[in-house]
Write an enzyme that holds these catalytic residues in place. Structure first.
Site, PDB file in Angstrom:
ATOM      1  N   LYS A 174       1.118  -0.888   0.241  1.00  0.00           N
ATOM      2  CA  LYS A 174      -0.345   0.572   0.191  1.00  0.00           C
ATOM      3  C   LYS A 174       0.935   1.339   0.055  1.00  0.00           C
ATOM      4  O   LYS A 174       0.650   1.965  -0.607  1.00  0.00           O
ATOM      5  CB  LYS A 174      -1.263   0.288   1.035  1.00  0.00           C
ATOM      6  CG  LYS A 174      -1.210  -1.497   1.413  1.00  0.00           C
ATOM      7  CD  LYS A 174      -2.584  -1.185   0.425  1.00  0.00           C
ATOM      8  CE  LYS A 174      -4.106  -2.567   1.340  1.00  0.00           C
ATOM      9  NZ  LYS A 174      -3.422  -3.493   1.408  1.00  0.00           N
TER      10      LYS A 174
HETATM   11  C1  LIG Z   1      -4.584  -4.952   0.894  1.00  0.00           C
HETATM   12  C2  LIG Z   1      -4.234  -6.464   0.781  1.00  0.00           C
HETATM   13  C3  LIG Z   1      -4.319  -7.183   0.040  1.00  0.00           C
HETATM   14  C4  LIG Z   1      -5.173  -7.454  -0.804  1.00  0.00           C
HETATM   15  O1  LIG Z   1      -5.194  -6.503  -1.746  1.00  0.00           O
HETATM   16  P1  LIG Z   1      -6.500  -5.402  -2.887  1.00  0.00           P
HETATM   17  O2  LIG Z   1      -5.844  -4.276  -3.801  1.00  0.00           O
HETATM   18  O3  LIG Z   1      -7.360  -4.686  -1.681  1.00  0.00           O
HETATM   19  O4  LIG Z   1      -6.562  -7.322  -3.781  1.00  0.00           O
HETATM   20  C5  LIG Z   1      -3.700  -8.034   0.453  1.00  0.00           C
HETATM   21  N1  LIG Z   1      -1.858  -8.700   1.321  1.00  0.00           N
HETATM   22  C6  LIG Z   1      -1.924  -7.317   2.405  1.00  0.00           C
HETATM   23  C7  LIG Z   1      -0.897  -7.424   2.529  1.00  0.00           C
HETATM   24  C8  LIG Z   1      -2.487  -6.417   1.905  1.00  0.00           C
HETATM   25  O5  LIG Z   1      -2.582  -5.648   3.138  1.00  0.00           O
END
Ligand SMILES: *Cc1c(COP(=O)(O)O)cnc(C)c1O
Length: 459
Positions: A112
């Site tokens: 993120k």
């Molecule tokens: C947010 C997240 C996901 C999922 O990603 P999306 O974009 O919501 O599909 C998977 N793994 C981790 C560690 C995350 O923080």
């Protein structure tokens, strides 16, 4: 570039307003009206460049009307300066033709950060230029919230409120949200699941009086700028492995469908991606939908990969929009049916989805087994989300390189990793004092008025 709503009934916006607005006023999600393409030569020229340079070249056509190239390059430079790895998104080899794309070297140890750090820079630049101030609200299953608070803390033009499901995020995730001391960032623990938090955020955006009064802005993965920032590492990884001269596949641990949809955009832009494999945990609505065409949310089953514990996957609407050939009315109809319990994807649209996406699921036992087995077979400690990915990827290995996205650092989920391996992963030294910092926890009911009252009182 012009951005339109997936439901076809909201104002058409430029990049700046798309970024500041988040959710479209018709309840849809903004998408580019037309996707730009990069030539084979443009793609080949990306190989070996610094990550920041790849980022500027890939994103330039999307942001050109908002930032001149030198300004944008400066924002990108600042966004990734705090990462703990010079490559930003390094590739490691796990097994023959199976690679791991490490996306956890940012300040909160999850992918993120790639989008959120850049959004922080872009918001600050744009709002300062316009002399405006906004209130950012977001829902998190753990990682988005900490990444947002980290990216925006201390900025002048922004207040940030993050709703997370009380008791359903890991201690590291919670502490990353409750320990920042800056007065403009607030974590709210809501009674309920991630889907409740996400629903209350959507409710706030649909409550136009409140939305306009506090100048609501969203940085959830519904924000197109987030998706855009994630397109970049598909290009950096694929060109490192031989694109555009050879195809590459990706497996993506998936929850809200933002990360994998970025891969879909990369493919549409001309990157030769053979398969995008959606990896889900036991909350497998996406896997079921891509297999059968039925999208019917059940109840969330908490898992050891909590950031994927989702039944309503917002960004899937963007993939549906492409699969339905941009027919906003059809998407609005499906989303109305979803409110009544679910929908069935048309035969043609399901076929279009299956041309791009494969899918698979991992049970809790399979996830734990994958963490243990990769430590033995390749010496890598995987976080549980990543392990869902590698488990599903194994069923799709073939003659082109497979890249599994490592979405978080194992130390973000130490209990699950220790249970699987006996090894307790250590936090990187730069955040080793996380457990000594003071927490600020605010509980709030799963109720729109209650959430809005807290926000009103704090801004
Ligand atoms: C947010 C997240 C996901 C999922 O990603 P999306 O974009 O919501 O599909 C998977 N793994 C981790 C560690 C995350 O923080």
């Amino acid at each position: 570039m012009r951005y339109i709503s997936t439901r076809g009934d909201a104002p058409i916006l430029g990049f700046e307003d798309t970024m500041l607005t988040g959710l479209a006023r018709d309840g849809g999600l903004y998408v580019p009206e037309d996707l730009p393409t990069l030539s084979r030569g443009d793609i080949a020229a990306l190989a070996g460049l610094p990550y920041e340079e790849v980022a500027v070249r890939v994103m330039a056509p999307f942001v050109r009307d908002a930032f001149d190239e030198a300004t944008f390059a400066g924002l990108v430079e600042r966004a990734y300066a705090g990462f703990g790895h010079d490559a930003r998104a390094p590739l490691k080899q796990l097994a023959p033709n199976h690679f791991l794309l490490e996306l956890f070297h940012g300040p909160t140890l999850a992918f993120k950060d790639f989008a959120m750090q850049l959004i922080g820079q872009m918001f600050e630049h744009t709002l300062t230029k316009r002399g405006e101030r906004v209130t950012i609200v977001g829902a998190t299953s753990g990682d988005t919230g900490s990444a947002a608070m980290e990216a925006f803390r201390g900025l002048d033009a922004v207040d940030v409120f993050i709703l997370y499901p009380h008791g359903r995020v890991s201690e590291v995730q919670r502490r990353q949200m409750t320990t920042p001391a800056e007065a403009n960032v607030h974590a709210l623990a809501i009674d309920g699941h991630f889907d409740d938090a996400q629903a209350r955020v959507k409710d706030m955006f649909n409550h136009f009086d409140f939305r306009d009064r506090v100048r609501l802005a969203g940085v959830n993965s519904i924000n197109f700028a987030r998706v855009l920032a994630q397109v970049v590492y598909y290009f950096s990884a694929a060109t490192a492995l031989g694109a555009p001269h050879r195809e590459v596949s990706f497996t993506v641990p998936t929850g809200n469908f933002g990360d994998i949809f970025a891969g879909h955009i990369a493919k549409r832009m001309g990157l030769p991606i053979r398969q995008l494999v959606v990896a889900t945990n036991q909350n497998d609505i996406l896997h079921r939908c891509l297999t059968t065409g039925e999208y019917r949310p059940g109840t969330v089953e908490p898992s050891i990969s909590p950031s994927m514990d989702i039944q309503v996957s917002s960004n899937f609407e963007r993939a549906l929009h492409l699969a339905y050939g941009g027919d906003g009315r059809a998407i609005a109809q499906l989303m109305a049916e979803l409110k009544e319990g679910g929908f069935t994807v048309s035969q043609g649209a399901l076929q279009a989805l299956q041309e791009v996406y494969a899918s698979g699921r991992a049970t809790e036992a399979e996830t734990t087994a994958a963490i243990g087995s990769y430590l033995k077979r390749s010496g890598e400690l995987l976080c549980p989300h990543t392990a869902v990915g590698t488990h599903v990827a194994e069923a799709h290995l073939g003659d082109v390189p497979m890249v599994t996205l490592a979405t978080a650092h194992p130390a973000k989920f130490p209990d699950a990793v220790e249970a699987a391996t006996g090894v307790r992963p250590a936090l990187p030294p730069r955040m080793a004092d996380l457990f000594d910092r003071d927490e600020r926890i605010t509980r709030v009911e799963n109720d729109l008025a209650a959430v809005e009252a807290v926000i009103d009182a704090r801004i």
